[in-house]
Design an enzyme around this catalytic site. Sequence first.
Site, PDB file in Angstrom:
ATOM      1  N   SER A 123      -7.822  79.941  15.314  1.00 10.40           N
ATOM      2  CA  SER A 123      -7.103  80.292  16.536  1.00 10.40           C
ATOM      3  C   SER A 123      -7.984  80.047  17.746  1.00 10.40           C
ATOM      4  O   SER A 123      -9.215  80.144  17.673  1.00 10.40           O
ATOM      5  CB  SER A 123      -6.750  81.782  16.458  1.00 10.40           C
ATOM      6  OG  SER A 123      -6.410  82.273  17.718  1.00 10.40           O
TER       7      SER A 123
ATOM      8  N   TYR B 275      -9.654  90.956  15.000  1.00 14.23           N
ATOM      9  CA  TYR B 275      -8.866  89.815  14.502  1.00 14.23           C
ATOM     10  C   TYR B 275      -9.641  88.508  14.722  1.00 14.23           C
ATOM     11  O   TYR B 275      -9.810  87.695  13.803  1.00 14.23           O
ATOM     12  CB  TYR B 275      -7.498  89.761  15.203  1.00 14.23           C
ATOM     13  CG  TYR B 275      -6.781  88.439  15.025  1.00 14.23           C
ATOM     14  CD1 TYR B 275      -6.300  88.062  13.771  1.00 14.23           C
ATOM     15  CD2 TYR B 275      -6.617  87.552  16.091  1.00 14.23           C
ATOM     16  CE1 TYR B 275      -5.663  86.836  13.588  1.00 14.23           C
ATOM     17  CE2 TYR B 275      -5.974  86.331  15.916  1.00 14.23           C
ATOM     18  CZ  TYR B 275      -5.504  85.974  14.671  1.00 14.23           C
ATOM     19  OH  TYR B 275      -4.885  84.768  14.489  1.00 14.23           O
TER      20      TYR B 275
ATOM     21  N   LYS C  55     -11.446  85.532  12.077  1.00 11.47           N
ATOM     22  CA  LYS C  55     -11.295  84.064  12.117  1.00 11.47           C
ATOM     23  C   LYS C  55     -12.666  83.391  12.191  1.00 11.47           C
ATOM     24  O   LYS C  55     -12.922  82.388  11.511  1.00 11.47           O
ATOM     25  CB  LYS C  55     -10.434  83.652  13.327  1.00 11.47           C
ATOM     26  CG  LYS C  55      -8.968  84.046  13.203  1.00 11.47           C
ATOM     27  CD  LYS C  55      -8.276  83.281  12.076  1.00 11.47           C
ATOM     28  CE  LYS C  55      -6.879  83.767  11.811  1.00 11.47           C
ATOM     29  NZ  LYS C  55      -6.314  83.293  10.549  1.00 11.47           N
TER      30      LYS C  55
END
Length: 339
Positions: A126, A150, A154
């Site tokens: 992302s 989050y 990643k």
Amino acid sequence: MTPCILITGGAGYIGSHTAVTLMEAGHRVVIIDNLCNSSPRVLDRLRRLCGNSFEFVQADVRDGAALDAIFTQHPVNSVIHFAGLKAVGESMAQPLRYFDNNVGSTISLLQAMDRADVRRIVFSSSATVYGDPQQVPIPETAPLKATNPYGRTKLICEDMLRDLQCADPRWQVAILRYFNPVGAHPSGLIGEAPSGVPNNLMPYITQVAVGQRDYLSIFGNDYPTPDGTGVRDYIHVMDLARGHLAALDHLANEQQSITVNLGTGYGVSVKQLVDTFSRVAGRPIAHRHVARRSGDVAACYADTSLARTILGWQAEHDIARMCEDAWRWQSINPTGYAS
Ligand code: NAD
Ligand code: UDP
């Protein structure tokens, strides 16, 4: 036996659109999903679009035995790993759940792939790994800095994949950094169906348009952007899906690992998106200006030159088309897959 592609999280938003794109291109597909953030009805819709050309396994990617069974039963030659939790706010409230699910599932998957001698993987990363970008458009070489759990999951998975390539050159890895996926399949049969109150802008707009929410809160109108609202790189989910096909082709043909941004390269403000959606849907979107959302950056859009050069891929659909397809999906399915 014809080789097939394993899609983790293939019942989810991006995974389901990618599954259709792969099947339309003639690939056989196996989907593994525990349905923690998706509906079994997606599978009926996929059958309506593509027939029975895929298998579905309801299991958790952290379940190594379930993965071993898939690799034993199907001639998988590559994997696209979408499965993961993705809500930033939730990740701040429940960091362990995010590390367990997102990092745990990636470790479990890579170990099972190694056991099965399958070492070609496309990973859903992302733009969040760029944190608060120092420059826009953002090139892949920009500094990486996650600003929430989050994002850290990643970055950790990206690091693991980089370490793996260094340790064993047989691994072929494509890390794809998505910008802001929106829109839906043109049939209106599959689309984005968030559970509860949407965190993201486009599903919020479509739910206001369909009368499920009273108004959109626009977070901040004092950013250093042309109209003061936040700027993002919205990309049509079908273009994004095609990017996965291009990445798989690249890995198969060039046998060279890559890290690539998938965006349009154009920044669009909240106000521009709302105005375009109103025009396309032929109805006003009630909205109110409220304070900035904590953690938001002013502007974030991709430098897409690497994707063009090495994948021969670029986004084709403009903002109007993204709004048109999102609106078709929402108006045919006002409550998502519950409709
Ligand atoms: P989604 O929630 O719609 O799809 C993810 C799917 O994975 C869901 O169907 C869920 O049930 C499944 N899943 C989650 N954990 C699982 C597990 N442990 N085992 C099996 N299945 C599991 O999300 P999406 O928008 O399609 O996103 C797909 C991927 O792309 C995610 O990794 C996400 O972080 C990443 N991504 C999404 C966006 C976005 O804005 N949608 C942007 C950048 C990156
Ligand atoms: N946004 C907004 N209202 C909402 C949701 C989002 O104004 O209800 C804004 C947000 O501040 C950002 C843009 O829309 O400028 C895109 O937000 P989204 O959460 O969709 O993506 P992200 O911020 O993760 O890039």
